[in-house]
Design an enzyme around this catalytic site. Structure first.
Site, short mmCIF file in Angstrom:
data_model
loop_
_atom_site.label_atom_id
_atom_site.label_comp_id
_atom_site.label_asym_id
_atom_site.label_seq_id
_atom_site.Cartn_x
_atom_site.Cartn_y
_atom_site.Cartn_z
N ASP A 62 1.00 -1.60 0.51
CA ASP A 62 -0.05 0.11 0.06
C ASP A 62 1.32 1.20 -0.17
O ASP A 62 2.05 1.43 0.28
CB ASP A 62 -1.29 0.22 1.44
N ASN A 128 -7.71 -3.09 14.64
CA ASN A 128 -8.97 -3.34 14.32
C ASN A 128 -9.40 -4.52 13.40
O ASN A 128 -9.90 -4.94 12.17
CB ASN A 128 -10.05 -2.92 13.73
N HIS A 130 -7.10 -5.54 10.26
CA HIS A 130 -6.38 -4.51 9.16
C HIS A 130 -5.96 -5.39 8.25
O HIS A 130 -5.14 -5.66 9.74
CB HIS A 130 -7.40 -3.57 8.55
N GLU A 135 -9.72 -2.35 6.01
CA GLU A 135 -9.96 -2.18 6.90
C GLU A 135 -11.25 -3.02 7.33
O GLU A 135 -12.31 -3.04 6.15
CB GLU A 135 -10.60 -0.67 6.44
#
EC number: 3.5.99.6
Length: 234
Positions: A62, A128, A130, A135
């Site tokens: 990314d 979380n 990810h 996400e």
């Protein structure tokens, strides 16, 4: 999914590097690489080694939207500082965060991945759950795409910026479907703040609410965790 518990991040990096050497010995040519704090010890092992990576291709997960490669918070800069300057590859691919058409850039990146199937994919995991910047709520069918970062991710990454207001709100990320095509995945996680995500990834239901849970379906995943990150596995 195989779990390897280690004493600390340094040992985790050494084990990940041993796995890489085994993969290279079997003919691996394309590495999928991650940023953040989790893979740094692994990159340090690569830099210290006598191995030559000049015939390898790397594809990063990314990049932030809106940051130039010269920004010291861009992932391009991170990779050069932590690995590429010391160990040149044949070719390094990262999404272009300054692309005028980010949707077209995502499609271009998918084509790169199709042309260079990933043999050895390095992952971290967010608090979380990810992976990459995929996400919670991201479709498991998603390939490279533009992501609106969640507040928890922006907050977690704000430690790298002068102010939380400086953290980019979007990124271009390899999708979950793209990650799952990798032949082998090595996920590194260290610290108590990762314990809930690791528990959900290993034992929880496979759900888009916890993106890393899809790794339960991959044939060759090795998870390297310290005792803090593994604290909820017992």
């Amino acid at each position: 999914m195989k779990i390897i518990r280690v004493q600390d991040q340094i040992e985790g990096g050494k084990i990940a590097f041993t796995l890489l050497k085994d993969s290279l010995a079997k003919g691996a040519k394309t590495l999928g690489l991650a940023t953040g704090s989790s893979p740094i010890s692994f990159y340090q092992e690569m830099v210290k080694s006598r191995l030559d990576f000049s015939d390898l291709t790397s594809i990063n997960l990314d990049e932030y939207v809106g940051l130039s490669v010269e920004s010291d918070q861009s992932y391009d800069y991170f990779m050069r500082q932590n690995l590429f300057n010391a160990k040149p590859f044949k070719k390094n691919y990262l999404p272009n965060g300054l692309a005028t058409d980010v949707e077209a850039e995502a499609k271009r990146y998918d084509q790169i991945i199709a042309e260079h199937p990933i043999d050895f994919q390095v992952l971290g995991i967010g608090r979380n759950g990810h992976i990459g910047f995929n996400e919670p709520g991201t479709s498991f069918e998603e390939e490279t795409h533009v992501v609106d970062l969640q507040e928890s991710t922006i907050e977690a990454n704000s430690r790298f910026f002068t102010s939380i207001d400086d953290v980019p709100k979007q990124a271009i990320s390899m999708g979950i479907a793209s990650i799952m095509k990798s032949k082998m995945i090595v996920l590194l996680a260290f610290g108590q703040e990762k314990a809930d995500a690791i528990k959900g990834m290993v034992f929880g239901p496979i759900t888009e609410d916890l993106p890393a849970s899809i790794l339960q379906k991959h044939d060759h995943v090795i998870v390297i965790v310290d005792e803090a990150a593994a604290s909820q596995l017992d």
